[in-house]
Motif scaffolding. Structure first.
Motif, PDB file in Angstrom:
ATOM      1  N   VAL A 240     -34.010 -17.200  23.999  1.00  0.00           N
ATOM      2  CA  VAL A 240     -34.798 -18.145  23.978  1.00  0.00           C
ATOM      3  C   VAL A 240     -34.273 -19.189  23.651  1.00  0.00           C
ATOM      4  CG1 VAL A 240     -36.261 -19.310  22.466  1.00  0.00           C
ATOM      5  CG2 VAL A 240     -36.744 -16.617  22.553  1.00  0.00           C
ATOM      6  N   LYS A 241     -33.537 -20.669  24.546  1.00  0.00           N
ATOM      7  CA  LYS A 241     -32.830 -21.351  24.044  1.00  0.00           C
ATOM      8  C   LYS A 241     -33.680 -22.677  24.632  1.00  0.00           C
ATOM      9  CE  LYS A 241     -29.937 -18.746  26.898  1.00  0.00           C
ATOM     10  NZ  LYS A 241     -28.258 -19.647  27.721  1.00  0.00           N
ATOM     11  N   LEU A 242     -32.959 -23.444  23.456  1.00  0.00           N
ATOM     12  CA  LEU A 242     -33.929 -24.890  23.699  1.00  0.00           C
ATOM     13  C   LEU A 242     -33.315 -25.611  25.557  1.00  0.00           C
ATOM     14  CD1 LEU A 242     -34.804 -26.106  21.471  1.00  0.00           C
ATOM     15  CD2 LEU A 242     -32.032 -27.652  21.078  1.00  0.00           C
ATOM     16  N   LYS A 243     -34.521 -26.228  25.717  1.00  0.00           N
ATOM     17  CA  LYS A 243     -34.089 -26.631  26.923  1.00  0.00           C
ATOM     18  C   LYS A 243     -32.849 -27.317  26.550  1.00  0.00           C
ATOM     19  CE  LYS A 243     -38.393 -26.935  29.055  1.00  0.00           C
ATOM     20  NZ  LYS A 243     -40.021 -26.178  28.399  1.00  0.00           N
ATOM     21  N   ALA A 244     -32.661 -28.246  28.181  1.00  0.00           N
ATOM     22  CA  ALA A 244     -31.618 -28.909  28.586  1.00  0.00           C
ATOM     23  C   ALA A 244     -31.856 -30.124  27.761  1.00  0.00           C
ATOM     24  CB  ALA A 244     -31.267 -28.937  29.598  1.00  0.00           C
ATOM     25  N   GLY A 245     -30.979 -31.077  26.796  1.00  0.00           N
ATOM     26  CA  GLY A 245     -30.983 -31.744  26.436  1.00  0.00           C
ATOM     27  C   GLY A 245     -31.422 -32.283  25.095  1.00  0.00           C
ATOM     28  N   CYS A 246     -32.688 -31.185  24.533  1.00  0.00           N
ATOM     29  CA  CYS A 246     -33.130 -31.242  23.291  1.00  0.00           C
ATOM     30  C   CYS A 246     -32.440 -31.554  22.011  1.00  0.00           C
ATOM     31  CB  CYS A 246     -34.935 -30.122  22.930  1.00  0.00           C
ATOM     32  SG  CYS A 246     -35.382 -30.182  25.251  1.00  0.00           S
ATOM     33  N   LYS A 265     -35.879 -15.919   8.169  1.00  0.00           N
ATOM     34  CA  LYS A 265     -36.327 -15.037   7.443  1.00  0.00           C
ATOM     35  C   LYS A 265     -37.409 -14.120   8.481  1.00  0.00           C
ATOM     36  CE  LYS A 265     -35.719 -16.339   2.491  1.00  0.00           C
ATOM     37  NZ  LYS A 265     -36.049 -17.393   2.363  1.00  0.00           N
ATOM     38  N   LEU A 266     -37.262 -14.566   9.334  1.00  0.00           N
ATOM     39  CA  LEU A 266     -37.713 -14.019  10.543  1.00  0.00           C
ATOM     40  C   LEU A 266     -37.415 -12.685  11.351  1.00  0.00           C
ATOM     41  CD1 LEU A 266     -39.902 -17.467  11.823  1.00  0.00           C
ATOM     42  CD2 LEU A 266     -40.219 -15.895   9.699  1.00  0.00           C
ATOM     43  N   ASN A 267     -36.016 -13.104  11.349  1.00  0.00           N
ATOM     44  CA  ASN A 267     -35.378 -11.800  11.768  1.00  0.00           C
ATOM     45  C   ASN A 267     -36.021 -10.672  11.460  1.00  0.00           C
ATOM     46  OD1 ASN A 267     -33.887 -13.874  13.163  1.00  0.00           O
ATOM     47  ND2 ASN A 267     -32.282 -14.168  12.497  1.00  0.00           N
ATOM     48  N   PRO A 317     -38.021 -11.603  16.151  1.00  0.00           N
ATOM     49  CA  PRO A 317     -37.238 -12.640  16.527  1.00  0.00           C
ATOM     50  C   PRO A 317     -35.792 -12.022  16.295  1.00  0.00           C
ATOM     51  CG  PRO A 317     -38.749 -13.637  15.235  1.00  0.00           C
ATOM     52  CD  PRO A 317     -39.083 -12.617  15.232  1.00  0.00           C
ATOM     53  N   SER A 318     -34.539 -11.747  16.603  1.00  0.00           N
ATOM     54  CA  SER A 318     -33.346 -11.926  16.103  1.00  0.00           C
ATOM     55  C   SER A 318     -32.650 -12.906  16.016  1.00  0.00           C
ATOM     56  CB  SER A 318     -32.842 -10.356  16.309  1.00  0.00           C
ATOM     57  OG  SER A 318     -32.413 -10.661  18.033  1.00  0.00           O
ATOM     58  N   MET A 319     -31.221 -12.773  15.387  1.00  0.00           N
ATOM     59  CA  MET A 319     -30.805 -14.262  15.655  1.00  0.00           C
ATOM     60  C   MET A 319     -31.154 -15.591  15.468  1.00  0.00           C
ATOM     61  SD  MET A 319     -27.521 -12.198  16.008  1.00  0.00           S
ATOM     62  CE  MET A 319     -26.580 -12.410  17.589  1.00  0.00           C
ATOM     63  N   LEU A 320     -32.209 -15.584  14.643  1.00  0.00           N
ATOM     64  CA  LEU A 320     -32.445 -17.098  14.336  1.00  0.00           C
ATOM     65  C   LEU A 320     -31.567 -17.953  13.431  1.00  0.00           C
ATOM     66  CD1 LEU A 320     -36.157 -16.769  14.186  1.00  0.00           C
ATOM     67  CD2 LEU A 320     -34.857 -18.213  15.394  1.00  0.00           C
ATOM     68  N   SER A 321     -30.892 -18.385  13.680  1.00  0.00           N
ATOM     69  CA  SER A 321     -30.088 -19.333  12.530  1.00  0.00           C
ATOM     70  C   SER A 321     -30.651 -20.447  12.708  1.00  0.00           C
ATOM     71  CB  SER A 321     -28.191 -19.139  12.917  1.00  0.00           C
ATOM     72  OG  SER A 321     -27.903 -20.004  13.086  1.00  0.00           O
ATOM     73  N   LEU A 322     -30.207 -21.070  11.669  1.00  0.00           N
ATOM     74  CA  LEU A 322     -30.185 -22.369  11.107  1.00  0.00           C
ATOM     75  C   LEU A 322     -29.320 -23.646  11.468  1.00  0.00           C
ATOM     76  CD1 LEU A 322     -32.585 -22.470   7.386  1.00  0.00           C
ATOM     77  CD2 LEU A 322     -33.308 -22.267   9.727  1.00  0.00           C
ATOM     78  N   LEU A 332     -31.458 -20.391  20.741  1.00  0.00           N
ATOM     79  CA  LEU A 332     -31.965 -20.060  19.406  1.00  0.00           C
ATOM     80  C   LEU A 332     -32.388 -18.369  18.269  1.00  0.00           C
ATOM     81  CD1 LEU A 332     -33.766 -21.862  17.526  1.00  0.00           C
ATOM     82  CD2 LEU A 332     -35.636 -21.272  19.771  1.00  0.00           C
ATOM     83  N   CYS A 333     -32.605 -17.916  19.397  1.00  0.00           N
ATOM     84  CA  CYS A 333     -32.846 -16.576  19.213  1.00  0.00           C
ATOM     85  C   CYS A 333     -33.397 -15.419  20.323  1.00  0.00           C
ATOM     86  CB  CYS A 333     -33.853 -16.884  18.059  1.00  0.00           C
ATOM     87  SG  CYS A 333     -35.725 -16.523  18.747  1.00  0.00           S
ATOM     88  N   TYR A 334     -33.598 -14.128  20.395  1.00  0.00           N
ATOM     89  CA  TYR A 334     -33.914 -13.291  21.021  1.00  0.00           C
ATOM     90  C   TYR A 334     -35.096 -12.821  20.694  1.00  0.00           C
ATOM     91  CZ  TYR A 334     -29.042 -13.341  22.358  1.00  0.00           C
ATOM     92  OH  TYR A 334     -27.603 -13.974  22.972  1.00  0.00           O
ATOM     93  N   LEU A 335     -35.848 -12.216  21.713  1.00  0.00           N
ATOM     94  CA  LEU A 335     -37.360 -11.615  21.064  1.00  0.00           C
ATOM     95  C   LEU A 335     -37.305 -10.299  21.024  1.00  0.00           C
ATOM     96  CD1 LEU A 335     -39.645 -14.582  22.413  1.00  0.00           C
ATOM     97  CD2 LEU A 335     -38.826 -14.571  19.987  1.00  0.00           C
ATOM     98  N   MET A 336     -37.850  -9.411  21.058  1.00  0.00           N
ATOM     99  CA  MET A 336     -37.787  -8.004  20.831  1.00  0.00           C
ATOM    100  C   MET A 336     -38.793  -7.136  20.207  1.00  0.00           C
ATOM    101  SD  MET A 336     -34.385  -7.354  18.685  1.00  0.00           S
ATOM    102  CE  MET A 336     -34.903  -8.084  16.848  1.00  0.00           C
TER     103      MET A 336
END
Ligand SMILES: [Zn+2]
Length: 350
Positions: A240-246, A265-267, A317-322, A332-336
């Protein structure tokens, strides 16, 4: 010595022993002894090489701390097996940065599809390694969010699963991104990426040190396959990535994507469909989700409902970071999804 930021790119240095004083240096000080990326080849009793890479991301210092600890214990005695070490982004480490402006990300350079100085460096390391009998490859990382310690593999062969399980019962299988070190090394030997929690945390360093010691002493991987109850295996199905320019922000208005304040904490939490995943203004999802085939399928996972971004299917999700720099530079993260060993065997056989 002042690290060279704008001068010529430092190509690979190869050493046959540990330079004097190196083990006294923390990651930020390595540049005082190493001129740049360095491969150190150390002979041990068993010939098949254990390869370890650290500091592909300059701020992820735990891997170097693990090597310091391990090497200090072998100063007066021989290594149980040959050990090759790659110390990656020394100049970024000097500044405590993941990578420096203008550099390619050192963990996205291991596929020969682009011609940058960093890709040539990676090619040179691989050519050095492929001439050796290799036992296993370990790439040590940290992450910035709340994640358990876990091992990633890019092939589902029995030896890969055994190697990963030696580190943690939580194992993640992925094939995207495909430019990572562990995927390149998987062509030669069982290979893992370790995620050891946040940079410098003692528990992560000790955990990885014990794993490296075990790999140094292991003569061969066990023959019998792992039983299902021994492992929690997850398959990364989307990035999952942020759309370009967002623009991201944490629980604030006026940004394109507002993260939950404690989103990390959702990781490794299995989220049911209908879970809140952030906020946005307008009716367009600010997120892209790319599957293993490179197709964009964000609409499969997320829907907007009155300004809330909500999950549509069960995901973990994994690798969610602030950390907004990581969100914008990387993802943004990976979905597993959970994978049984039976399913894993089928994927491996395909
Ligand atoms: Zn990393």
């Amino acid at each position: 010595m002042i690290p060279c930021m704008s001068g010529p790119f430092k190509m690979l240095t190869i050493l046959m022993q540990i330079p004097k004083g190196l083990l006294d240096c923390d990651a930020r000080a390595l540049h005082s002894i190493l001129s740049g990326p360095t491969l150190i080849k150390l002979e041990g009793q068993r010939q098949e090489v254990l390869f370890i890479s650290v500091l592909l991301h300059g701020n992820e210092v735990s891997g170097w701390e693990v090597l310091r600890r391990v090497l200090l214990t072998y100063q007066q005695r021989s290594l149980p097996r040959s050990l090759y070490l790659f110390i990656g982004n020394v100049s970024a480490a000097a500044e405590g940065r993941r990578c420096l402006p203008g550099q390619a990300d050192y963990n996205r350079i291991w596929k020969a599809d682009t011609d940058t100085a960093e890709h040539r460096l990676a090619g040179k390391v691989l050519r050095e390694l492929e001439q050796q009998p290799l036992f296993a490859a370990i790439d040590i990382h940290n992450n910035s969010g709340m994640n358990p310690h876990y091992a990633c593999i890019n092939k589902l062969g029995s030896n890969f699963l055994h190697l990963a399980r030696l580190f943690s019962r939580t194992v993640v299988y992925f094939i995207r991104p495909d430019e990572v070190m562990s995927l390149a090394m998987a062509a030669y030997c069982p290979s893992v990426t370790l995620e050891c929690g946040q940079p410098g945390e003692t528990t992560g360093i000790t955990h990885a040190e014990e794993f490296v010691e075990a790999c140094l002493h292991l003569s061969a991987f066990p023959e019998p396959a792992l039983p299902d109850k021994e492992i929690d295996l997850f398959h990364t199905v989307a990035t999952v990535k942020l759309k370009a320019g967002c623009l991201p922000g944490i629980a604030q208005s006026g940004v394109d994507f507002a993260l939950l304040p404690d989103m990390d904490k959702l990781n490794f939490t299995e989220l049911p469909a209908g879970s809140l995943f952030g906020w946005c203004e307008g009716s367009d999802l600010p997120l892209d989700a790319w599957n293993e085939q490179g197709e964009e399928i964000a609409a499969h996972y997320f829907v907007i409902h009155e300004g809330e971004i909500v999950t549509r299917t069960p995901v973990m999700p994994s690798m969610l970071s602030l950390d907004q720099e990581i969100i914008q530079q990387d993802c943004l993260c990976y979905l597993m999804e959970r994978l049984s060993l039976c399913q894993a065997q089928r994927i491996y056989a395909d």
